[in-house]
Design an enzyme around this catalytic site. Sequence first.
Site, short mmCIF file in Angstrom:
data_model
loop_
_atom_site.label_atom_id
_atom_site.label_comp_id
_atom_site.label_asym_id
_atom_site.label_seq_id
_atom_site.Cartn_x
_atom_site.Cartn_y
_atom_site.Cartn_z
CG ASN A 7 -1.84 1.15 1.03
OD1 ASN A 7 -1.79 2.13 0.76
ND2 ASN A 7 -2.93 0.79 1.95
CE LYS A 14 -0.90 0.28 7.43
NZ LYS A 14 -1.71 -0.80 6.80
CG ASP A 157 -7.98 4.13 -3.59
OD1 ASP A 157 -7.99 2.66 -2.76
OD2 ASP A 157 -6.95 5.23 -3.55
N GLY A 218 -7.79 12.44 6.03
CA GLY A 218 -6.77 11.19 7.02
C GLY A 218 -5.93 12.33 6.68
CG ASN A 219 -2.50 15.26 4.60
OD1 ASN A 219 -1.41 15.30 3.81
ND2 ASN A 219 -1.27 15.67 5.70
CG LEU A 292 -6.08 18.84 12.73
CD1 LEU A 292 -6.96 19.87 12.25
CD2 LEU A 292 -7.47 17.59 12.74
NE ARG A 293 -0.93 13.97 15.11
CZ ARG A 293 -0.19 12.73 14.79
NH1 ARG A 293 -0.29 11.95 15.56
NH2 ARG A 293 0.75 12.95 13.48
N GLY A 339 -6.77 8.78 10.01
CA GLY A 339 -6.46 9.31 10.90
C GLY A 339 -7.08 9.96 11.37
CG ASN A 343 -6.64 8.61 16.39
OD1 ASN A 343 -7.05 7.55 17.07
ND2 ASN A 343 -6.49 8.24 15.02
#
EC number: 2.7.2.1
Length: 413
Positions: A7, A14, A157, A218-219, A292-293, A339, A343
């Site tokens: 992936n 990954k 995808d 996610g990103n 984002l964090r 992600g 979360n």
Amino acid sequence: MKFLILNAGSSSQKSCLYELTGDRLPETIPEPLWEAFIDWTVLANQGRLTVETAGQKQVIILETGDRQQGIARMLDTLVTGDDAVLKSLAEIDLVGHRVVHGGTDHAEATLITPEVQQAIADLIPLAPAHNPAHLEGIEAISALLVLGEVPQIAVFDTAFHRTIPTPAAEYPIPQAWTNLGIRRYGFHGTSHKYCAQKTAEILGKPLADLKLITCHIGNGASLTAIKNGVSIDTTMGFTPLEGLMMGARSGSIDPAILLFLQETQGLTPAEINTTLNKKSGLLGVSGLSADLRTILQAKAEGNEQAQLAYVMYIHRFRSCLGQMIASLEGLDTLVFTAGVGENAATVRADVCQAFEFLGLKLDPELNNRSPRDTVISHSDSLVTVLIVHTEEDWAIAQDCWHWWHSQGQRKQS
């Protein structure tokens, strides 16, 4: 049977190895025999490889920035060292690849032939950050003599979104342009499909009975409206740039802005493309980060640009979600995944607050706990809201298993 799954992302790789036995897929997701992750962003011209087997984790610094060499070193950990899980790579029966863009020709898992490989290469202009990485993985496997004849399968995808009706799939442009293949393809399809099926399983309802929106955040980020079990609309379009404001991607903007920049600033298409895909979104507005964090931390410390970036992010998320609800002509189930989606309780709460007029009501305690594969809406909410942990690698493995049992065994006989 042992299936190796690759992936690839624009800056990461990954991978995992599944062992599947019997004539049926297991009812619960099996633990991979081996998992590996290469991060190409941590060190200049190097990679950081993390390998996990049976709960044991090791980190290896790759002394090369060459992706094929890095993948070869990653695969070497399958057969060398104290944590090796195979005696030989020849034990691998099939290699499955996530491929972001499959164009109009691929609606299901596909054996990678030279023609398919060329088609993936031809689509690089539409997925410049991803399709090259997929080709690197395909070529790395082909270069290994022991794996050269092993079937390689592409799982696209874009395949899940082939069911989007023409009015939603086509753009309001001249037919001559449409005939060039310019249309809404949609992305994150493997994740959206998996999460939709998992949601139906969690709720104990047929997927076809749900008016469902899956939010892969996610990103990169996209929303998909699912009705009668199929995708009927999605926020990403001709490329993964359209739609939501993302980590470093702008999302949808007025196309005349690009003409203005070309004419007044002399920017080239390549410069504009790089800026919109890698220097915009949260990163572009905040000037700080695509993560984002980091934005939330800076916002808490009073950084005004971080505050603006976050408010814009939520505003555009709400707007796109409203669009998907309109396409569905209603909503009974909303799913957050990936992600940020899994979360970031603050994001979920701020997005959902705008839809309380629909009777959507989060349970604050459940939402703040960010549980996996669980309903987080209040018991009297008219819209069921869930967090579902996306399992793209397992979804790819499932598609490969179905290919193997429908076609692969015949080809091997």
